[in-house]
Design an enzyme around this catalytic site. Structure first.
Site, PDB file in Angstrom:
ATOM      1  N   THR A 224       0.838  -1.203   0.000  1.00  0.00           N
ATOM      2  CA  THR A 224       0.000   0.000   0.000  1.00  0.00           C
ATOM      3  C   THR A 224       0.876   1.257   0.000  1.00  0.00           C
ATOM      4  O   THR A 224       2.013   1.200   0.471  1.00  0.00           O
ATOM      5  CB  THR A 224      -0.858  -0.045   1.279  1.00  0.00           C
ATOM      6  OG1 THR A 224      -1.776  -1.106   1.123  1.00  0.00           O
ATOM      7  CG2 THR A 224      -1.582   1.247   1.568  1.00  0.00           C
TER       8      THR A 224
ATOM      9  N   ARG B  35     -14.443  -7.154   0.104  1.00  0.00           N
ATOM     10  CA  ARG B  35     -13.657  -6.809   1.295  1.00  0.00           C
ATOM     11  C   ARG B  35     -13.048  -5.390   1.196  1.00  0.00           C
ATOM     12  O   ARG B  35     -12.489  -5.005   0.187  1.00  0.00           O
ATOM     13  CB  ARG B  35     -12.536  -7.842   1.447  1.00  0.00           C
ATOM     14  CG  ARG B  35     -11.628  -7.640   2.662  1.00  0.00           C
ATOM     15  CD  ARG B  35     -10.377  -6.888   2.312  1.00  0.00           C
ATOM     16  NE  ARG B  35      -9.444  -6.837   3.450  1.00  0.00           N
ATOM     17  CZ  ARG B  35      -8.380  -6.053   3.495  1.00  0.00           C
ATOM     18  NH1 ARG B  35      -8.103  -5.254   2.493  1.00  0.00           N
ATOM     19  NH2 ARG B  35      -7.586  -6.052   4.540  1.00  0.00           N
TER      20      ARG B  35
ATOM     21  N   GLY C 180     -10.425  -2.785   3.326  1.00  0.00           N
ATOM     22  CA  GLY C 180      -9.442  -2.740   4.405  1.00  0.00           C
ATOM     23  C   GLY C 180      -9.534  -1.455   5.199  1.00  0.00           C
ATOM     24  O   GLY C 180     -10.523  -0.718   5.131  1.00  0.00           O
ATOM     25  N   ASP C 181      -8.472  -1.187   5.931  1.00  0.00           N
ATOM     26  CA  ASP C 181      -8.444   0.003   6.797  1.00  0.00           C
ATOM     27  C   ASP C 181      -8.141   1.290   6.032  1.00  0.00           C
ATOM     28  O   ASP C 181      -8.533   2.378   6.467  1.00  0.00           O
ATOM     29  CB  ASP C 181      -7.354  -0.174   7.867  1.00  0.00           C
ATOM     30  CG  ASP C 181      -5.975  -0.323   7.236  1.00  0.00           C
ATOM     31  OD1 ASP C 181      -5.840  -1.141   6.292  1.00  0.00           O
ATOM     32  OD2 ASP C 181      -5.034   0.375   7.651  1.00  0.00           O
TER      33      ASP C 181
ATOM     34  N   THR D 220      -0.269   1.102   7.181  1.00  0.00           N
ATOM     35  CA  THR D 220      -0.174  -0.003   6.241  1.00  0.00           C
ATOM     36  C   THR D 220       0.050  -1.293   7.003  1.00  0.00           C
ATOM     37  O   THR D 220       0.751  -1.310   8.008  1.00  0.00           O
ATOM     38  CB  THR D 220       0.958   0.219   5.216  1.00  0.00           C
ATOM     39  OG1 THR D 220       1.029  -0.950   4.382  1.00  0.00           O
ATOM     40  CG2 THR D 220       2.308   0.461   5.861  1.00  0.00           C
ATOM     41  N   GLY D 221      -0.574  -2.371   6.524  1.00  0.00           N
ATOM     42  CA  GLY D 221      -0.452  -3.640   7.211  1.00  0.00           C
ATOM     43  C   GLY D 221      -1.739  -4.414   7.077  1.00  0.00           C
ATOM     44  O   GLY D 221      -2.547  -4.139   6.181  1.00  0.00           O
TER      45      GLY D 221
ATOM     46  N   GLY E 196      -5.088  -4.958   7.352  1.00  0.00           N
ATOM     47  CA  GLY E 196      -6.127  -3.961   7.564  1.00  0.00           C
ATOM     48  C   GLY E 196      -7.161  -4.266   8.622  1.00  0.00           C
ATOM     49  O   GLY E 196      -7.623  -3.374   9.337  1.00  0.00           O
TER      50      GLY E 196
HETATM   51  N1  ASP Z   1      -3.828  -2.099   4.937  1.00  0.00           N
HETATM   52  C1  ASP Z   1      -4.120  -2.567   3.601  1.00  0.00           C
HETATM   53  C2  ASP Z   1      -5.394  -3.364   3.627  1.00  0.00           C
HETATM   54  O1  ASP Z   1      -5.600  -4.113   4.542  1.00  0.00           O
HETATM   55  C3  ASP Z   1      -3.041  -3.412   3.046  1.00  0.00           C
HETATM   56  C4  ASP Z   1      -1.679  -2.797   3.098  1.00  0.00           C
HETATM   57  O2  ASP Z   1      -1.399  -1.949   3.898  1.00  0.00           O
HETATM   58  O3  ASP Z   1      -0.845  -3.186   2.279  1.00  0.00           O
HETATM   59  O4  ASP Z   1      -6.143  -3.275   2.678  1.00  0.00           O
END
Ligand code: ASP
Length: 315
Positions: A182, A210, A212-213, A233-234, A236
């Site tokens: 991300t 779906r 994410g965050d 990022t991570g 989500g």
């Molecule tokens: N946080 C993002 C999600 O869950 C993914 C990412 O940070 O790479 O969609």
């Protein structure tokens, strides 16, 4: 006039030096520096934090190396559905989109939602209709394709263990083995206004629409001049459950923690407690910055008017 600063991330996850070729490593360094300089250039000329983060994110979205815009990951159906959000800490205005397809720069669409709609959060077909109405640039499916993401997806799309039941460790492992990718940016401009933006294709092989965050205000993205601007990022789901970005702001506002302390608390305690892998970048309205991660790596970069410039990948 206050100190200004520009901070970026290009995703967090299991990013290990031994998995990286020198060519790929320098491609990431270059890409981050180019986007960083573009955003910083806006600030240097007296531009706003919002315009600076937009300039940087568009460059990262256009770069196939990152999981945002071109190069976004594949969903279960083999297409790209992207999420993005932007927030202006000077007036708490915000715009976000989820599950949009064929939009070249989802961050431009999120900005359009923030500036030119009466809404904050649009999704799916409605968001795409709004993009067309506002003349946002679209691209055909092929534009978003990348061999690397396709192979990543192929490796898990038909796996026996795959059925996206949430306790599926095989899938989790596969995802953990890959960086997330991300992109995000936060900035503090010369007037002491701060802003945050995040853009993503989400997670590989996602289904059921779906989200994410990243596009959820307060979770993956948040900005408030009183406290901080944060982009996460991570994994989500965990960032949504911890309301991660807003929690940093709350710890600063109600508990008096510094930006660095508040981010440490959320990333290395609250997220770790529920197995939430990832990281975040932040600035406050004095131009201080912080970058905190609990994963092996996070593509990240910072440049400020105090003469500091740094691009890094590993923990
Ligand atoms: N946080 C993002 C999600 O869950 C993914 C990412 O940070 O790479 O969609």
């Amino acid at each position: 006039m206050s100190d200004f600063s520009m901070v970026l991330h290009g995703g967090a996850g299991t990013i290990l030096k031994e998995d990286m070729t020198p060519e790929l490593e320098s491609a990431y360094f270059n890409a981050l520096q180019i986007a960083l300089d573009a955003g910083y250039g806006v600030l240097e000329q007296g531009g706003t934090a919002v315009n600076a983060i937009k300039a940087a994110i568009v460059i990262l979205e256009d770069n196939v190396l990152f999981n945002a815009g071109r190069g976004a990951v594949f969903t279960k159906k083999g297409v790209q559905e992207m999420d993005a959000a932007i927030m202006d800490g000077s007036d708490l205005s915000a715009g976000a989109v989820a599950g949009v397809r064929n939009v070249r720069n989802p961050i431009m669409l999120a900005t359009e939602v923030m500036r030119n709609s009466n809404h904050v959060f649009l999704s799916g077909k409605g968001a795409n209709d709004f993009a067309i109405k506002q003349g946002i640039k679209l691209e055909p499916d092929e534009y978003f394709y990348s061999a690397f993401r396709y192979d990543q997806w192929k490796a898990i799309r038909d796996s026996d263990n795959y059925s996206l039941d949430h306790t599926n460790h095989h899938l989790e492992e596969l995802l953990r083995d890959k960086k997330f990718g991300t992109v995000g940016a936060v900035a503090c401009d010369a007037n002491g206004n701060i802003a945050a933006a995040t853009s993503t294709g989400g997670m590989t092989n996602k289904k059921y629409g779906r989200i994410g965050d990243s596009p959820v205000i307060g979770c993956g993205t948040y900005a408030n001049n009183k406290t901080c601007a944060i982009s996460c990022t991570g994994h989500g789901e965990m960032f949504i459950r911890t309301v991660a970005a807003y929690d940093v702001s709350c710890l600063m506002e109600y508990k008096g923690l510094s930006l660095q302390e508040a981010m440490q608390e959320v990333v290395n305690k609250k997220l770790v407690n529920i197995g939430g892998e990832g990281g975040m970048i932040g600035v406050d309205a004095k131009g201080n910055h912080a970058m905190v991660l609990n994963s092996a790596g996070m593509y990240r970069a910072v440049r400020n008017s105090r003469g500091f410039n740094e691009v890094s990948i590993y923990k």
